[in-house]
Design a protein around this motif. Structure first.
Motif, PDB file in Angstrom:
ATOM      1  N   TYR A   1       3.556  -4.473   5.073  1.00  0.00           N
ATOM      2  CA  TYR A   1       3.704  -5.263   6.216  1.00  0.00           C
ATOM      3  C   TYR A   1       4.613  -6.510   6.019  1.00  0.00           C
ATOM      4  CZ  TYR A   1       2.286  -7.630  10.461  1.00  0.00           C
ATOM      5  OH  TYR A   1       2.224  -8.218  11.835  1.00  0.00           O
TER       6      TYR A   1
ATOM      7  N   THR B   1      -0.902  -2.020   1.479  1.00  0.00           N
ATOM      8  CA  THR B   1      -0.411  -1.781   3.020  1.00  0.00           C
ATOM      9  C   THR B   1      -0.034  -3.202   3.377  1.00  0.00           C
ATOM     10  OG1 THR B   1      -2.667  -1.662   3.830  1.00  0.00           O
ATOM     11  CG2 THR B   1      -1.409   0.309   3.027  1.00  0.00           C
TER      12      THR B   1
ATOM     13  N   GLY C   1       9.995   2.311   7.430  1.00  0.00           N
ATOM     14  CA  GLY C   1       9.657   1.886   8.532  1.00  0.00           C
ATOM     15  C   GLY C   1      10.868   1.308   9.292  1.00  0.00           C
TER      16      GLY C   1
ATOM     17  N   THR D   1       2.306   2.843  16.003  1.00  0.00           N
ATOM     18  CA  THR D   1       3.187   1.590  15.837  1.00  0.00           C
ATOM     19  C   THR D   1       3.541   1.194  17.167  1.00  0.00           C
ATOM     20  OG1 THR D   1       5.356   2.783  15.138  1.00  0.00           O
ATOM     21  CG2 THR D   1       3.729   1.886  13.551  1.00  0.00           C
TER      22      THR D   1
ATOM     23  N   ALA E   1       5.181  -0.140  10.975  1.00  0.00           N
ATOM     24  CA  ALA E   1       5.383   1.391  10.353  1.00  0.00           C
ATOM     25  C   ALA E   1       5.288   1.139   9.226  1.00  0.00           C
ATOM     26  CB  ALA E   1       6.876   1.718  11.116  1.00  0.00           C
ATOM     27  N   ALA E   2       5.802   0.288   8.297  1.00  0.00           N
ATOM     28  CA  ALA E   2       5.754   0.211   6.844  1.00  0.00           C
ATOM     29  C   ALA E   2       4.453   0.364   6.307  1.00  0.00           C
ATOM     30  CB  ALA E   2       6.442  -0.809   6.391  1.00  0.00           C
ATOM     31  N   LYS E   3       3.586  -0.502   7.004  1.00  0.00           N
ATOM     32  CA  LYS E   3       2.229  -0.485   6.852  1.00  0.00           C
ATOM     33  C   LYS E   3       1.657   1.063   6.633  1.00  0.00           C
ATOM     34  CE  LYS E   3      -2.167  -2.596   7.701  1.00  0.00           C
ATOM     35  NZ  LYS E   3      -3.059  -3.753   8.220  1.00  0.00           N
ATOM     36  N   ARG E   4       1.887   1.657   7.869  1.00  0.00           N
ATOM     37  CA  ARG E   4       1.160   2.971   7.976  1.00  0.00           C
ATOM     38  C   ARG E   4       1.695   3.885   7.188  1.00  0.00           C
ATOM     39  NH1 ARG E   4      -2.265   3.702  12.221  1.00  0.00           N
ATOM     40  NH2 ARG E   4      -2.528   1.966  13.607  1.00  0.00           N
ATOM     41  N   ILE E   5       3.109   3.845   6.799  1.00  0.00           N
ATOM     42  CA  ILE E   5       3.708   4.757   6.014  1.00  0.00           C
ATOM     43  C   ILE E   5       3.525   4.381   4.424  1.00  0.00           C
ATOM     44  CG2 ILE E   5       5.883   5.331   4.681  1.00  0.00           C
ATOM     45  CD1 ILE E   5       7.176   4.828   7.631  1.00  0.00           C
TER      46      ILE E   5
ATOM     47  N   GLY F   1       8.376  -5.786   5.563  1.00  0.00           N
ATOM     48  CA  GLY F   1       8.798  -5.324   7.168  1.00  0.00           C
ATOM     49  C   GLY F   1       9.099  -6.604   7.768  1.00  0.00           C
TER      50      GLY F   1
ATOM     51  N   THR G   1       8.983  -2.496  12.205  1.00  0.00           N
ATOM     52  CA  THR G   1       9.198  -1.956  10.893  1.00  0.00           C
ATOM     53  C   THR G   1       8.036  -2.511  10.024  1.00  0.00           C
ATOM     54  OG1 THR G   1      11.696  -2.583  11.136  1.00  0.00           O
ATOM     55  CG2 THR G   1      10.632  -2.415   8.884  1.00  0.00           C
TER      56      THR G   1
END
Lengths: 289, 133
Positions: free
Chosen positions: A138, A134, A230, A272, A120-124, A141, A117
């Motif tokens: 992270y 970001t 995420g 991810t 993914a949250a960092k990239r989202i 998440g 999570t």
């Protein structure tokens, strides 16, 4: 039910506190405009963390030609997120070791889910319409589902009843079913834990509202939407925590906060997964993790 | 999502775990790990099975599919499970194969186990008894 809720809150009050360095590190890492020097400042005052960081960077996973003995270089090399993952694993090992029996999960499942999570949250968060740090996404998440470790034991024996209630459509999602049975769901338990640990507001908000991002305080809403999505990515890719997998609603207002396309999502899933495997491989080489 | 192919004559059994419908998003990844995508994973599985002596081509194979939990998304971005199901069925159809059995959609995660000894496909999901596909 009220007594179960009270018992859960009592358990939270007894959870071991995080080390002062871990609390300071999380406080620094959750600030929008922090930089690497702020992280170094926290780590260098903790001999054990300094030693662990240097040990980590000089481990086989990083394949260095020559050893690094300077802390700042070591942190720059390993990256802030790696360090946060390491610190959190050690700080809350009691919780990360939980087998999530109440979710019919498995040992390590919560850690894997939170880590995916986070990645993914960092990239989202990079696709957020309003700027979101970001690295903060992270960290959020990494912590978002800790409430599950708290309530898992109290859910033991209720799984059949809980799933039946969901399948009959009596509850909108798994968190609603948790609340019906225990008087508290994992996001509320997570928030109580965040307060007990004195975690910064953005982290506490993500722990409380990752299934209801529209209710998050306005200033953290984009951040919480990133964590919400995420979390969805982690479940969709099979890094879930057990019986609750895929039994939550997607808040379709995400589109007002995150500018994401079908192709972006596919790329995020690929990236991810690759980040997750690399990070896990490196961490698995660390003794005591 | 899991696509399981069984060749009854040779008793060869194969399975591929598909994460995304189309490889156009990342051809390099598809080269390295074709199983990740429906449009490269199914052809790769069929090729491998034919190399193991599954004569008569894919039409002689029995297909079973499982997974593809649903996410309701009116923006059609997060409903990858549904898109995977459609892509898999379309590709199998191109090979002249339609799934003999399927357990797809819904809102639960599934774990698939295939017995290479007898071709049995067993599904499990946390909190539930195992069942046969």
């Amino acid at each position: 039910m009220a007594s179960t809720r009270n018992n859960i809150l009592k358990v939270i009050e007894e959870v071991k506190l995080l080390s002062p360095s871990a609390v300071r590190l999380l406080a620094v890492a959750s600030k929008k405009d922090h930089d690497l020097k702020d992280i170094v400042r926290v780590i260098k005052h903790d001999a054990a963390l300094t030693a662990k960081t240097l040990q980590l960077v000089n481990s086989a996973a990083f394949s260095l030609q020559s050893k690094i003995s300077d802390l700042e270089r070591a942190i720059a090399y390993s990256g802030e997120n790696f360090l946060l993952s390491l610190v959190m694993t050690e700080a809350a090992d009691m919780i990360y070791d939980c087998d999530l029996a109440g979710y019919d999960g498995h040992k390590g499942g919560l850690w894997d889910h939170n880590l995916l999570t986070a990645l993914a949250a960092k990239r989202i968060a990079e696709l957020s319409k309003e700027p979101v740090n970001t690295n903060v996404a992270y960290t959020c998440g990494l912590l978002h589902d800790l409430g599950k470790a708290i309530i898992s034991d109290f859910l033991k024996g209720s799984l059949t009843q809980l799933l039946a209630s969901l399948e009959k459509g009596e509850m909108p999602d798994y968190a609603g079913a948790e609340e019906k049975i225990l008087g508290i769901d994992h996001t509320q338990a997570g928030y109580a834990l965040a307060c007990h640990w004195n975690l910064p507001e953005p982290l506490a908000s993500a722990m409380r509202y990752h299934h209801e991002p529209a209710k998050a305080p306005k200033k953290y809403r984009s951040l919480v939407y990133a964590v919400h999505l995420g979390d969805m990515v982690a479940m969709m890719t099979g890094r879930d925590t057990g019986a609750d997998a895929m039994r939550y609603q997607l808040d379709d207002h995400y589109i007002d906060f995150i500018k994401i396309t079908e192709n972006d999502l596919a790329q995020i899933i690929l990236d991810t997964d690759s980040d997750f495997r690399t990070l896990k491989e490196s961490m698995d080489e660390q003794p005591g993790i | 999502m899991a696509v399981i192919l069984i060749h009854p004559k040779t008793r060869v059994v194969g399975m591929v775990h598909i994460a995304l419908p189309e490889s156009t998003i990342n051809p390099a990844k598809a080269q390295d790990k074709p199983g990740y995508f429906a449009d490269t994973g199914i052809p790769a599985l069929i090729r491998e099975m034919m190399a193991l002596g599954c004569s008569g081509g894919p039409k002689q194979m029995v297909a079973k599919i499982a997974g593809g939990a649903k996410i309701m998304d009116p923006h059609n971005i997060f409903n990858i499970g549904t898109r995977n199901v459609l892509a898999i069925k379309k590709i199998l159809w191109k090979y002249g194969v339609s799934p003999r059995t399927e357990d797809i959609g819904g809102t639960m995660s599934r774990t698939v186990t295939v017995s290479a000894r007898n071709g049995r496909v067993i599904l499990s999901s946390p909190g539930k008894e195992e069942w046969r596909l």
